[in-house]
Design an enzyme around this catalytic site. Structure first.
Site, PDB file in Angstrom:
ATOM      1  N   TYR A 103       9.262  -2.943   3.990  1.00 60.93           N
ATOM      2  CA  TYR A 103       8.373  -3.524   4.724  1.00 60.93           C
ATOM      3  C   TYR A 103       7.150  -4.163   4.239  1.00 60.93           C
ATOM      4  CZ  TYR A 103       6.066   1.325   4.893  1.00 60.93           C
ATOM      5  OH  TYR A 103       5.388   2.175   4.361  1.00 60.93           O
ATOM      6  N   GLY A 104       7.153  -4.694   3.304  1.00 63.96           N
ATOM      7  CA  GLY A 104       5.825  -5.282   2.726  1.00 63.96           C
ATOM      8  C   GLY A 104       6.272  -5.652   1.174  1.00 63.96           C
ATOM      9  N   MET A 105       5.100  -6.786   1.125  1.00 64.15           N
ATOM     10  CA  MET A 105       5.302  -7.127  -0.519  1.00 64.15           C
ATOM     11  C   MET A 105       3.808  -6.774  -1.128  1.00 64.15           C
ATOM     12  SD  MET A 105       4.963 -11.305  -1.946  1.00 64.15           S
ATOM     13  CE  MET A 105       6.720 -11.577  -1.351  1.00 64.15           C
ATOM     14  N   VAL A 106       3.957  -6.557  -2.481  1.00 62.68           N
ATOM     15  CA  VAL A 106       2.795  -6.025  -3.168  1.00 62.68           C
ATOM     16  C   VAL A 106       2.351  -7.107  -4.110  1.00 62.68           C
ATOM     17  CG1 VAL A 106       1.596  -4.191  -4.541  1.00 62.68           C
ATOM     18  CG2 VAL A 106       3.484  -3.605  -2.900  1.00 62.68           C
TER      19      VAL A 106
ATOM     20  N   LYS B 259      -1.259  -4.520  -0.554  1.00 63.06           N
ATOM     21  CA  LYS B 259       0.134  -4.186  -0.059  1.00 63.06           C
ATOM     22  C   LYS B 259      -0.013  -4.845   1.062  1.00 63.06           C
ATOM     23  CE  LYS B 259       1.499  -0.186   0.706  1.00 63.06           C
ATOM     24  NZ  LYS B 259       1.913   1.502   0.491  1.00 63.06           N
TER      25      LYS B 259
ATOM     26  N   ASP C 169       8.328  13.560   0.128  1.00 59.06           N
ATOM     27  CA  ASP C 169       9.116  12.363  -0.352  1.00 59.06           C
ATOM     28  C   ASP C 169       8.648  12.372  -1.856  1.00 59.06           C
ATOM     29  OD1 ASP C 169      10.793  10.432  -0.342  1.00 59.06           O
ATOM     30  OD2 ASP C 169       9.594   8.872   0.355  1.00 59.06           O
TER      31      ASP C 169
ATOM     32  N   ILE D 174       4.040  -8.535  -7.773  1.00 58.39           N
ATOM     33  CA  ILE D 174       4.300  -7.248  -8.159  1.00 58.39           C
ATOM     34  C   ILE D 174       5.539  -6.634  -7.655  1.00 58.39           C
ATOM     35  CG2 ILE D 174       3.743  -4.765  -8.573  1.00 58.39           C
ATOM     36  CD1 ILE D 174       0.934  -5.543  -8.323  1.00 58.39           C
ATOM     37  N   GLY D 175       5.993  -6.852  -6.568  1.00 58.03           N
ATOM     38  CA  GLY D 175       7.177  -6.305  -5.851  1.00 58.03           C
ATOM     39  C   GLY D 175       7.178  -6.419  -4.453  1.00 58.03           C
ATOM     40  N   GLU D 176       8.450  -5.947  -4.062  1.00 59.66           N
ATOM     41  CA  GLU D 176       8.391  -5.755  -2.270  1.00 59.66           C
ATOM     42  C   GLU D 176       9.416  -4.284  -2.276  1.00 59.66           C
ATOM     43  OE1 GLU D 176       9.827  -9.258  -0.694  1.00 59.66           O
ATOM     44  OE2 GLU D 176       9.966  -9.954  -2.748  1.00 59.66           O
TER      45      GLU D 176
END
Length: 376
Positions: free
Chosen positions: A49-52, A67, A162, A44-46
């Site tokens: 601090y992590g890839m999804v 995640k 945020d 999906i994306g990144e």
């Protein structure tokens, strides 16, 4: 216009699970050890601090988002991961992203990664606003859901800090969920937020003016300001206050709202900041109808109540939900609040990385214990 449904989330996690190497899949060079329950992974994306990835949950037969977080080399990533897990494993609300499962190895010494399984959402408001203009009906429905989720967050005595379009996840039926609680704090007017400005620079555009002018004294109204900025962006498809730096941000705000009144200056407790504002030449305000000539008049009335320089005069979330603009959705009986306010100390700035790792390990353990099904 699409039919708007409310997506019921199935929370049926198995908790923290030991993941053998044979259950691994490789996605763009990243090893995901999430089998045998989670299969058919797709990128999906990144983020920082992590890839999804998306995956099939073989237990619920639903597509989910996973995640992969590898935070333990960096203090800040550890802090954000701990806050996110601490809050989201305790929150339960239709307009807040859930945590359905957490996977990690059983040994704290061998724990390098944490996998967080969540509801899969197709897109986010940032991406949507890049590609299309929203009808008034969509703006109204999205705003209602943001405020409905925020009512729950604030009732738990938490500040999100945020809120921005990319942290508002959407699906095809226009359900909206607030995500990313990595900067969240307990609402404490005495807390010194000095490090906050350096902690995460990218969200300057959605920051309330008091954040830039004071180091403490923040209230829940900082989130209301962010929602006002998001509403303005939905009305025009562009950020309302796109400041290039700290002072430019302030100038953008004053360029629209005009010079603060003597009464409003009183809420600035930092004398240096107050003197700076008093030294500026007078600026008149720009009428909302001039900025957004095609917008619904009621939307602009609510916008003005959210984008108020003085945080004490800013509309609280409960009143915003009851505003005439949201009349078609407003239902106090279906706008739940947290059962108990947060009392957990999230001020983890002075904790060592190893201690943060231990706390993350403990939180995943507590999550497992709270699950209705503790089977591995």
């Amino acid at each position: 216009m699409e039919e708007f449904n409310s997506s019921g989330s199935v929370v049926n996690g198995t908790g923290s699970t030991e993941v053998p190497q044979s259950n691994a899949e490789v996605i763009r060079g990243q090893i995901f050890e999430v089998g045998p329950r989670y299969i058919k992974l797709a990128y999906i994306g990144e983020g920082a601090y992590g890839m999804v990835v998306s995956a099939d949950d073989t237990l619920t037969n639903q597509r989910v988002a996973i995640k992969k977080i590898s935070p333990f080399e960096h203090q800040t990533y550890c802090q954000r991961t701990l806050r996110e897990i601490t809050i989201l494993t305790r929150f339960k609300h239709e307009n807040i992203i859930d945590i359905r499962d957490i996977l990690r190895v059983d040994s704290i010494d061998q724990m390098r990664d944490v996998y967080i399984v969540q509801c899969l959402m197709e897109t986010d408001l940032y991406k949507l606003l890049k590609t299309q203009r929203l009808s008034n009906d969509h703006i109204c429905y999205f705003l209602y859901q943001i405020l409905r989720g925020l009512k729950y967050i604030h009732s738990a005595n938490v500040l999100h800090r945020d809120l921005k379009p990319s942290n508002l996840l959407l699906n095809k039926t226009c359900d909206l969920k607030i995500c990313d609680f990595g900067l969240a704090r307990i609402a404490d007017p005495e807390h010194d937020h000095t490090g906050f400005l350096t902690e995460y620079v990218a969200t300057r555009w959605y920051r309330a003016p008091e954040i830039m002018l004071n180091s403490k004294g923040y209230t829940k109204s900082i989130d209301i300001w962010s929602v006002g900025c998001i509403l303005a962006e939905m009305l025009s498809n562009r950020p309302i206050f796109p400041g290039k730096h700290y002072l430019d941000q302030l100038n953008h705000i004053l360029g629209v709202l005009g010079s603060p009144s003597r009464d409003d200056l009183e809420c600035i407790i930092n004398e240096k900041a107050r003197n700076y504002l008093e030294s500026l030449p007078f600026k008149p305000n720009v009428p909302w109808a001039k900025l957004f000539p095609n917008a619904d008049a009621l939307a602009l009335d609510l916008l003005g109540k959210m984008l108020t320089f003085n945080p004490h005069k800013r509309i609280p979330v409960e009143e915003a939900l009851a505003h005439p603009y949201l009349e078609q959705y407003y239902d106090p009986g279906d706008e739940p609040v947290a059962e108990v306010p947060f009392r957990i100390n999230m001020e983890n700035d002075d904790i060592s990385r190893d201690a943060l790792k231990s706390l993350i390990f403990e939180e995943t353990l507590k999550f497992k214990e709270r699950q209705p099904d503790n089977a591995p």
